[in-house]
Scaffold this active site. Structure first.
Site, PDB file in Angstrom:
ATOM      1  N   CYS A  11     -37.262 -78.746   6.447  1.00  0.00           N
ATOM      2  CA  CYS A  11     -35.857 -78.288   5.585  1.00  0.00           C
ATOM      3  C   CYS A  11     -35.125 -77.131   6.007  1.00  0.00           C
ATOM      4  CB  CYS A  11     -36.147 -78.345   3.938  1.00  0.00           C
ATOM      5  SG  CYS A  11     -36.698 -76.877   3.367  1.00  0.00           S
ATOM      6  N   CYS A  14     -36.976 -73.708   5.956  1.00  0.00           N
ATOM      7  CA  CYS A  14     -37.918 -73.523   7.173  1.00  0.00           C
ATOM      8  C   CYS A  14     -37.039 -72.855   8.188  1.00  0.00           C
ATOM      9  CB  CYS A  14     -38.684 -74.982   7.458  1.00  0.00           C
ATOM     10  SG  CYS A  14     -39.710 -75.751   6.504  1.00  0.00           S
ATOM     11  N   ASP A 431      -0.780 -71.251  29.965  1.00  0.00           N
ATOM     12  CA  ASP A 431      -0.354 -70.873  31.056  1.00  0.00           C
ATOM     13  C   ASP A 431       0.461 -71.979  31.831  1.00  0.00           C
ATOM     14  OD1 ASP A 431      -0.485 -69.366  33.752  1.00  0.00           O
ATOM     15  OD2 ASP A 431      -1.816 -70.982  34.512  1.00  0.00           O
TER      16      ASP A 431
END
Length: 819
Positions: A11, A14, A431
């Site tokens: 889960c 952990c 640009d």
């Protein structure tokens, strides 16, 4: 970034614990653990050995993975087959258990005579439960290990809930045996307090949820897995003038290989013989085949549709375009979006808080006079209904699906953060060359003066073919001159000269050719310049020949893309080194909100810094000189046909080099973030509602009473719901502009002040005053004129008159008035 495979996680708690452990290792700069892909990305100088050892010390497994491992094994679903086998075995014994505990006890279904005794029946239930608990021993091993290490995870909730039900039932069983030995009649009533079926049902139902979760998690990585499947396994190379088939790993840089129609190109290379049409949709999402011939580049995993070609390998193994895309998407999955870190903070304390709530629930019900069985049932329900996994998966599953969707359409997000941030930009700086325009000048107008058009073109292209200037190449591409040019000379910054038939031919700018250009042609030249075109003038033997206009043509999709950006509430700014007149003409044609012209290559980064004062800025570029600006911006977007340096500096790469993909990336980001919010809402809402119900808060008001089995079922489906919601992103149309939501543009907080100045005599004076004023914090720009004797400053924040006055007078000029 080094990547690791992680095993043993159940889960979000952990993942959170592993992150905290690794982050404290000397030499680790950052660490991100993905519960979705069971992987970890680490940046820093710490050794792999120390990282792996630290992870193993807290009860998890870890191994370093390279690109080959990423391709072959990291996303293979190993969990689903194991869980499926475990679930089927558990269900066989659970059905027997439920038959005895409910079928016989509630509905009097028949059982063998030796089980008619309530104690015998209870012992049999206990034995069946023990078998099921052993089958699902992983929950108990991992859960109790995390408890003993003071970092409880989801397995701890399951282990505690199931163990409590089993332990309580075991006590009841001994009470039944004692009552039977004393001949008491309460044996039957005690039998109704057994919770063996709950103890067995909890891990079984959680296994169902884990299997559904593993299956849905597997689907979220389908896009990345499909990319991996594209990699060809063999190539036909030419060695010693013979064709031979070898494994893809045996192809070396410089090898010559052949590709026949219908075959995939094995590695990146350059065509040395033949021509064909290449289907690049696997990498770019663009369905229209691209014509390729000698000296054109081809990418591995693309499909040769028509011709036979010979190709020289230029990038092999991990360096191919496909490998880099796979690595980029995989790296993104191993990073965490900012929103995920907030959810992780909650997940980190979630399990201990739930254990505390369960304990309080038990104590409160006991104080209120309820039986031990009732109180334990409420506490168990709290333990097994709480779902930290939904919180932990809410963000990564959506990020992975969104990332995969982008990759399929040629939009590559390098990190989870870039996928989240892209949708929240306020300003996009574009640009001009190679981004808004094609970046390749072409001839747009040929205007001869009292001669035939071919005469002008012949003399002009004959002169220009000795030049290496891009504008000259545009002329020679348009027309091939046939005259020999002698005594050729380049006049830097002005133009060209040479001799044709012994007489001087000149070509160049208006400054160089002014004395040759008739007065009536000057207005026409000025009009062409106003249209964003660059006029080139030519003369022969001091006689004006005419004008050829060259322009960098706009990409077909640029105006549409810019309009879509504006419809999203984004301010669009064009950056260019062109002069103001040419830039304004192109900007007007493109439809941008603002044009910033005359920007030197090293000045783009400072422009981005100024724009960031007004909101989040995305920079879109393709060249080497765009790299600093791409890095400075909140999010840098590189056009895929650009340089490697620009691509390396960017956060997002557009493989198709289409400006409309910028808006597609923004839409995908917004849709992904919206999906994350939905998932997080569900995760918090689910826990906020279900935990009080499980604790029995509403029993006296509504009579709602949740059994531990129902709680386990709800928990098992919660994570599945989150994963399935994320998969809805696969149906999202990122190029559909019809549903764009316009966000309110951030208004620039600007004001102007006019300084009246004496003492300025020339352009050098103007430049000195301009530079001094623009260096002042809060001054956005300064428009200085020595002829008018003024400096008009645009301010982004309040700047006192005294500061402005002192700045100018420090340069030995006098400020007579400020208004």
């Amino acid at each position: 970034m080094k990547q690791y495979n992680i095993t043993g996680m159940s889960c979000a708690a952990c993942a959170n614990r592993i992150e905290k452990t690794v982050a404290h290792i000397n030499g680790v700069d950052s660490c991100s653990v993905s519960l979705l892909t069971n992987s970890m990305g680490v940046e820093g100088t710490a050794s792999s050995e120390s990282i792996i050892q630290a992870i193993e010390n807290i009860g998890y497994g870890a191994s370093e993975k390279g690109v080959e491992k990423v391709k072959d094994d990291s996303l293979v679903d190993h969990e689903t087959p194991k869980l499926k086998k475990r679930l089927i075995t558990s269900l066989v014994f659970l059905i027997l258990l439920m038959y005895l505990s409910m079928g016989h006890m509630m509905w009097k279904w028949p059982v063998p005579s030796f089980l008619e005794n309530h104690v015998s029946l209870a012992v049999t239930e206990m034995l069946l439960t023990i078998i099921i608990l052993v089958i699902n021993k992983a929950f108990f091993i991992n859960g109790y290990k995390s408890l003993f290490q003071l970092s409880p995870n989801m397995d701890a909730l399951v282990a505690l809930g199931s163990s409590a039900a089993f332990g309580y039932s075991l006590v009841v069983l001994y009470l039944m045996i004692d009552a039977m030995s004393q001949g008491q009649m309460k044996v039957m009533s005690l039998g109704h307090d057994l919770y063996f079926e709950s103890a067995a049902m909890i891990p079984t139902l959680i296994t169902v949820g884990k299997m559904l979760e593993a299956m849905s998690k597997g689907r979220t990585t389908d896009a990345l897995k499909s990319l991996m499947d594209l990699a060809p396994q063999t190539a036909v190379i030419i060695r010693d003038n013979k064709e031979m088939t070898v494994g893809i790993d045996e192809v070396n840089k410089g090898d010559l290989f052949v590709v026949r129609p219908g075959e995939n190109i094995p590695v990146d290379g350059v065509i040395v013989e033949g021509s064909t049409a290449i289907d690049e949709s696997a990498l770019t999402g663009e369905s229209i085949p691209v014509d390729k011939t000698v000296n054109d580049t081809v990418s591995g995993a693309t499909l040769n549709q028509s011709g036979f070609i010979k190709v020289r390998a230029t990038r092999v193994g991990e360096d191919t375009t496909l490998s880099q895309i796979i690595q980029m998407v995989s790296d993104a999955a191993s990073t965490k979006a900012p929103i995920a870190k907030k959810a992780d903070q909650v997940s980190g304390i979630f399990v201990p808080v739930i254990i505390g709530i369960a304990l309080v629930t038990f104590i409160v019900w006991m104080i209120l006079g309820k039986s031990i069985g009732f109180s334990i049932a409420r506490a168990i329900s709290v333990l097994v209904i709480s779902c930290p996994c939904a919180l932990g998966l809410a963000t990564p599953v959506a990020i992975m699906v969104g990332n995969g969707m982008g990759a399929k359409h040629g939009i590559l997000f390098k990190t989870s953060e870039s996928l989240e941030v892209a949708g929240s930009v306020d300003i996009i700086a574009l640009d001009k060359t190679g981004t808004i325009t094609k970046g390749t000048p072409v001839v747009t107008d040929v205007v001869p003066y009292k001669i035939e058009k071919e005469v002008l073109l012949n003399y002009a292209s004959s002169l220009e073919k000795k030049s290496e200037h891009p504008l000259g190449k545009a002329v020679t591409d348009y027309y091939q001159g046939s005259e020999d040019v002698e005594d050729f000379e380049i006049l830097p910054g002005h133009g060209l000269r040479g001799l044709i038939h012994g007489k001087e031919v000149l070509g160049g700018s208006i400054k160089m050719m002014e004395k040759h250009i008739p007065e009536e042609m000057m207005k026409q030249a000025s009009d062409k310049a106003m249209e964003g075109k660059t006029p080139l003038f030519f003369s022969y033997d001091d006689t004006y020949l005419g004008m050829i206009c060259v322009a960098d043509t706009m990409k077909e999709d640029s105006p549409q893309a810019i309009k879509e950006m504006q419809n999203m509430g984004i301010q669009v700014v064009m950056l260019t080194g062109d002069n103001k007149k040419t830039a304004d003409a192109i900007g007007k044609k493109a439809g941008v909100d603002e044009v910033i012209a005359g920007v030197l290559p090293d000045g783009k980064e400072s422009v981005i810094r100024d724009l960031q004062k007004h909101g989040k800025v995305a920079m879109v570029g393709d060249g080497i000189n765009d790299a600093p600006a791409l890095t400075r911006a909140d999010i840098g977007i590189a056009i895929g046909a650009g340089t490697d340096i620009a691509i390396d500096a960017a956060d997002v790469v557009l493989m198709n080099s289409k400006l409309t993909d910028v808006t597609a990336a923004i839409r995908l980001s917004r849709a992904t973030l919206r999906n994350i919010h939905e998932n997080l809402f569900w995760a918090f809402f689910y826990n906020a509602i279900c935990i009080p119900v499980a604790a029995g808060v509403f029993i006296h008001l509504t009579g709602w009473q949740m059994s531990p089995m129902l709680g386990a079922a709800a928990m098992s489906l919660s994570s599945f719901f989150v994963c399935m919601n994320a998969l809805r992103l696969n149906t999202f149309s990122m190029h559909d502009a019809s549903k764009d939501i316009k966000r309110k543009k951030k208004e620039k907080k600007t004001m102007e002040k006019t300084l009246e100045i004496t003492g300025m005599m020339c352009g050098h004076c103007e430049m000195a005053v301009k530079k001094a004023l623009e260096a002042v914090d809060g001054v956005e720009s300064a428009d200085v004129s020595h002829e008018k004797g003024t400096a008009v400053v645009t301010l982004s924040k309040e700047v006192s008159d005294d500061v402005l006055k002192k700045t100018v007078e420090d340069k030995d000029y006098i400020v007579t008035n400020i208004k």
